[in-house]
Design a protein around this motif. Structure first.
Motif, PDB file in Angstrom:
ATOM      1  N   PHE A   1       1.039  -1.248   0.133  1.00  0.00           N
ATOM      2  CA  PHE A   1       0.092   0.066  -0.032  1.00  0.00           C
ATOM      3  C   PHE A   1       0.938   1.166  -0.027  1.00  0.00           C
ATOM      4  N   PHE A   2       1.935   1.086   0.558  1.00  0.00           N
ATOM      5  CA  PHE A   2       2.886   2.363   0.659  1.00  0.00           C
ATOM      6  C   PHE A   2       3.919   2.468  -0.613  1.00  0.00           C
ATOM      7  N   PRO A   3       4.296   3.533  -0.755  1.00  0.00           N
ATOM      8  CA  PRO A   3       5.174   3.784  -1.898  1.00  0.00           C
ATOM      9  C   PRO A   3       6.510   3.296  -1.697  1.00  0.00           C
ATOM     10  N   PRO A   4       7.106   2.671  -2.499  1.00  0.00           N
ATOM     11  CA  PRO A   4       8.607   1.941  -2.466  1.00  0.00           C
ATOM     12  C   PRO A   4       9.511   2.798  -1.567  1.00  0.00           C
ATOM     13  N   TRP A   5       9.839   4.224  -1.963  1.00  0.00           N
ATOM     14  CA  TRP A   5      10.642   4.901  -1.173  1.00  0.00           C
ATOM     15  C   TRP A   5      10.485   5.064   0.182  1.00  0.00           C
ATOM     16  N   LEU A   6       9.069   4.816   0.853  1.00  0.00           N
ATOM     17  CA  LEU A   6       8.795   4.906   2.179  1.00  0.00           C
ATOM     18  C   LEU A   6       9.575   3.664   3.012  1.00  0.00           C
ATOM     19  N   PHE A   7       9.220   2.532   2.393  1.00  0.00           N
ATOM     20  CA  PHE A   7       9.842   1.330   3.001  1.00  0.00           C
ATOM     21  C   PHE A   7      10.806   0.685   1.966  1.00  0.00           C
ATOM     22  N   PRO A   8      11.734   0.830   1.856  1.00  0.00           N
ATOM     23  CA  PRO A   8      12.626   0.234   0.804  1.00  0.00           C
ATOM     24  C   PRO A   8      13.041  -1.073   1.208  1.00  0.00           C
ATOM     25  N   SER A   9      13.744  -1.888   0.080  1.00  0.00           N
ATOM     26  CA  SER A   9      13.991  -3.215   0.467  1.00  0.00           C
ATOM     27  C   SER A   9      15.035  -3.358   1.685  1.00  0.00           C
ATOM     28  N   LYS A  10      14.901  -4.227   2.398  1.00  0.00           N
ATOM     29  CA  LYS A  10      15.724  -4.287   3.527  1.00  0.00           C
ATOM     30  C   LYS A  10      17.409  -4.651   3.233  1.00  0.00           C
ATOM     31  N   TYR A  11      17.479  -5.592   2.133  1.00  0.00           N
ATOM     32  CA  TYR A  11      18.817  -6.019   1.762  1.00  0.00           C
ATOM     33  C   TYR A  11      19.273  -5.594   0.511  1.00  0.00           C
ATOM     34  N   GLU A  12      18.562  -4.765  -0.296  1.00  0.00           N
ATOM     35  CA  GLU A  12      18.881  -4.603  -1.726  1.00  0.00           C
ATOM     36  C   GLU A  12      20.289  -3.824  -1.846  1.00  0.00           C
ATOM     37  N   ALA A  13      20.464  -2.634  -0.960  1.00  0.00           N
ATOM     38  CA  ALA A  13      21.505  -2.051  -1.038  1.00  0.00           C
ATOM     39  C   ALA A  13      22.881  -2.603  -0.539  1.00  0.00           C
ATOM     40  N   PHE A  14      22.568  -3.386   0.465  1.00  0.00           N
ATOM     41  CA  PHE A  14      23.794  -4.098   1.040  1.00  0.00           C
ATOM     42  C   PHE A  14      24.187  -5.172   0.039  1.00  0.00           C
ATOM     43  N   LEU A  15      23.139  -5.845  -0.574  1.00  0.00           N
ATOM     44  CA  LEU A  15      23.593  -7.060  -1.395  1.00  0.00           C
ATOM     45  C   LEU A  15      24.395  -6.243  -2.700  1.00  0.00           C
ATOM     46  N   ARG A  16      23.708  -5.134  -3.092  1.00  0.00           N
ATOM     47  CA  ARG A  16      24.261  -4.429  -4.361  1.00  0.00           C
ATOM     48  C   ARG A  16      25.762  -3.951  -4.209  1.00  0.00           C
ATOM     49  N   THR A  17      26.137  -3.519  -2.682  1.00  0.00           N
ATOM     50  CA  THR A  17      27.455  -3.181  -2.420  1.00  0.00           C
ATOM     51  C   THR A  17      28.501  -4.396  -2.557  1.00  0.00           C
ATOM     52  N   VAL A  18      27.729  -5.592  -1.920  1.00  0.00           N
ATOM     53  CA  VAL A  18      28.641  -6.408  -2.078  1.00  0.00           C
ATOM     54  C   VAL A  18      28.789  -7.153  -3.269  1.00  0.00           C
ATOM     55  N   ALA A  19      27.913  -7.073  -4.146  1.00  0.00           N
ATOM     56  CA  ALA A  19      27.976  -7.513  -5.795  1.00  0.00           C
ATOM     57  C   ALA A  19      29.023  -6.660  -6.248  1.00  0.00           C
ATOM     58  N   GLU A  20      29.058  -5.406  -5.960  1.00  0.00           N
ATOM     59  CA  GLU A  20      30.046  -4.489  -6.822  1.00  0.00           C
ATOM     60  C   GLU A  20      31.502  -4.708  -6.188  1.00  0.00           C
ATOM     61  N   THR A  21      31.916  -5.517  -5.409  1.00  0.00           N
ATOM     62  CA  THR A  21      33.345  -5.622  -4.918  1.00  0.00           C
ATOM     63  C   THR A  21      33.641  -7.070  -5.028  1.00  0.00           C
ATOM     64  N   PRO A  22      34.223  -7.418  -6.290  1.00  0.00           N
ATOM     65  CA  PRO A  22      34.519  -8.446  -6.848  1.00  0.00           C
ATOM     66  C   PRO A  22      35.469  -9.436  -5.802  1.00  0.00           C
ATOM     67  N   LYS A  23      36.467  -8.647  -5.325  1.00  0.00           N
ATOM     68  CA  LYS A  23      37.338  -9.500  -4.164  1.00  0.00           C
ATOM     69  C   LYS A  23      37.102  -9.672  -2.976  1.00  0.00           C
TER      70      LYS A  23
ATOM     71  N   ARG B   1      27.325 -16.795  -9.364  1.00  0.00           N
ATOM     72  CA  ARG B   1      27.466 -15.615 -10.175  1.00  0.00           C
ATOM     73  C   ARG B   1      26.105 -15.018 -10.904  1.00  0.00           C
ATOM     74  N   PHE B   2      25.121 -15.999 -10.809  1.00  0.00           N
ATOM     75  CA  PHE B   2      23.560 -15.344 -11.004  1.00  0.00           C
ATOM     76  C   PHE B   2      23.149 -14.512 -10.218  1.00  0.00           C
ATOM     77  N   TYR B   3      23.569 -14.588  -8.826  1.00  0.00           N
ATOM     78  CA  TYR B   3      23.249 -13.536  -7.923  1.00  0.00           C
ATOM     79  C   TYR B   3      23.894 -11.965  -8.120  1.00  0.00           C
ATOM     80  N   ILE B   4      25.138 -12.260  -8.757  1.00  0.00           N
ATOM     81  CA  ILE B   4      25.831 -11.081  -8.870  1.00  0.00           C
ATOM     82  C   ILE B   4      25.157 -10.315 -10.118  1.00  0.00           C
ATOM     83  N   PHE B   5      24.905 -11.077 -11.232  1.00  0.00           N
ATOM     84  CA  PHE B   5      24.405 -10.625 -12.422  1.00  0.00           C
ATOM     85  C   PHE B   5      22.899  -9.784 -12.043  1.00  0.00           C
ATOM     86  N   LYS B   6      22.235 -10.511 -11.103  1.00  0.00           N
ATOM     87  CA  LYS B   6      20.971  -9.806 -11.046  1.00  0.00           C
ATOM     88  C   LYS B   6      21.225  -8.610 -10.167  1.00  0.00           C
TER      89      LYS B   6
END
Length: 471
Positions: free
Chosen positions: A390-412, A451-456
């Motif tokens: 019911f609420f707009p996405p920016w009000l309650f964003p995904s709990k893990y998305e930002a963290f997982l994206r940061t991990v994905a962008e750190t290959p080493k 790898r498919f998680y990284i690609f996503k």
């Protein structure tokens, strides 16, 4: 047995003479027989000597007759025991030495089969060439992990094959594990060493077996025995619970620690194909080290795939080699350098007569389902969890998305930086093994599990994968 009325005589008359006469009469009573002479001699002795003298003489005779026999028997038992133990130790030693030589000879065929992986090969060699094993040494054993089909086994077999060519003894073990089924690594080791039925009094503990073998190996080759355990699954679709993974990690790690850290007997390499088990072992056993074998870079992957699966690629993708490159790149972005998965998907496309990219895309969508589920979890309070739509996405964003994206962008490997990230890491690592999104590269670094998680998480962009160094 002496009659009761004779035994009472000394008490009544107070004299040992009456007892001697009673004994002599009792022994000499009855008809004459071959034992009469003995009775007469004994009667005369009883008449001439007191009872204490007779008892002392009997004791002396017993000691004189039986003591040498007892001493001789004891010496015989000790000598036989020493000889038996020597034979017991020598017989299994012969079988184990023969088995080790045969296994090592068989490994020579792998000496030149590995692809170019200089960094991983160097780490393997550094561990094998390191002085030891020594008590309380760290690292005392090496874990090898990585995605399925990227060439972990090929790499290990190639390096060990080169050591076998130089004369070292290699003891390979393979242990298949299944959910809900027990396994016995000690029995597997004994079977490998051809010591199935040990003689009596011979220890079947693995550290004792390997101590014997290690002595011979050092004497013959100048180096310790190399023990290689491949921990595999019969069915790659098997689902292990968190408790089962913890139990497997504890059993394998405990054996490795006992044979290398507590009682140093061998160089121990463990290949773990169950990533959830591999993730647990470094934290449980900090005396271990871990080698993560990733897929080959795309250029090398393309060359090997073209050589190995030339006919299959021709049947599925046609004769145009540029088509081969685009198809392999499409696969590599989503599944990395897994030759096993590539072969499976090429065969599926050929069998089902559909486009190769269609097979890859379908399996990719199925594979990222756990990630999609995790991304739907928002930061909304529990009271509003059912109304998050019911609420707009920016009000309650995904709990893990930002963290997982940061991990994905750190290959080493990514190192968590604050308490909030540590809590997210802990939550994601507690997920069931099949739903787990993270893996541990080192004690202080994590990465996305597949790898498919990284690609996503990089937006499914080939260019972004190339920019980050994944392609």
């Amino acid at each position: 047995m002496i009659p009761g009325h004779l035994c009472m005589t000394p008490l009544v008359h107070g004299s040992s003479v009456i007892l001697r006469k009673g004994l002599s009469q009792h022994l000499c009573a009855g008809t004459r027989a071959p034992g009469d002479r003995y009775r007469r001699v004994l009667q005369s002795k009883l008449t001439r000597h007191s009872l204490p003298e007779i008892a002392a003489a009997l004791r002396l005779r017993v000691v004189a007759n039986w003591l040498p026999l007892l001493i001789g028997s004891a010496i015989t038992v000790v000598v036989n025991d020493i000889a038996t133990r020597a034979n017991i130790r020598r017989a299994p030693r012969k079988f184990m030495r023969s088995a080790a030589k045969k296994l090592s000879k068989a490994y020579k065929v792998y000496a030149n089969q590995a692809e170019e992986r200089p960094q991983a090969e160097r780490m393997l060699r550094e561990f094998l060439d390191m002085e030891g094993p020594k008590e309380k040494q760290s690292p005392s054993f090496l874990l090898v992990s990585g995605p399925q089909g990227v060439g972990k086994t090929t790499l290990i077999q190639s390096v060990l094959g080169q050591y076998a060519e130089d004369g070292r003894w290699i003891i390979p073990l393979q242990q298949d594990v299944e959910p809900g089924k027990d396994f016995d690594l000690t029995a597997r080791l004994r079977a490998r060493l051809k010591v199935l039925e040990l003689p009596p009094n011979f220890s079947c503990l693995p550290e004792d077996l390997l101590e014997i073998l290690d002595e011979d190996c050092r004497r013959a080759t100048g180096g310790p025995v190399i023990l290689y355990l491949a921990l595999t699954t019969r069915n790659r679709a098997d689902a292990f619970s968190a408790n089962e993974c913890d139990d497997i990690a504890s059993r394998v790690g405990a054996l490795a620690r006992r044979l290398t850290y507590d009682f140093p007997r061998a160089k121990f390499i463990i290949e773990v194909s169950i990533s959830a088990v591999a993730d647990l072992m470094p934290a449980k056993y900090n005396m271990s080290d871990m080698l993560i074998v990733d897929g080959l870079p795309f250029q090398q992957f393309q060359k090997v795939a073209t050589d190995e699966y030339h006919k299959l690629l021709q049947q599925v993708l046609g004769e145009d080699e540029s088509r081969w490159k685009s198809g392999l790149e499409y696969f590599y972005c989503r599944f990395g350098g897994s030759f096993r998965l590539l072969q499976d998907m090429l065969r599926a496309a050929l069998r089902e007569t559909v486009e190769f990219e269609q097979i890859v895309g379908q399996r990719y969508r199925n594979a990222v389902a756990p990630l999609d589920t995790a991304l739907k979890e928002t930061t909304a309070p529990k009271e509003l969890a059912g109304l998050s739509w019911f609420f707009p996405p920016w009000l309650f964003p995904s709990k893990y998305e930002a963290f997982l994206r940061t991990v994905a962008e750190t290959p080493k490997g990514y190192m968590t930086k604050n308490a909030a990230e540590i809590e997210l890491e802990r939550e994601l690592l507690k997920l069931a093994p099949r739903e787990r999104l993270l893996k541990r590269l080192r004690a202080d670094a994590i990465a996305l599990k597949h790898r498919f998680y990284i690609f996503k998480m990089v937006g499914e962009e080939d260019e972004k994968m190339r920019e980050l160094g994944y392609l």
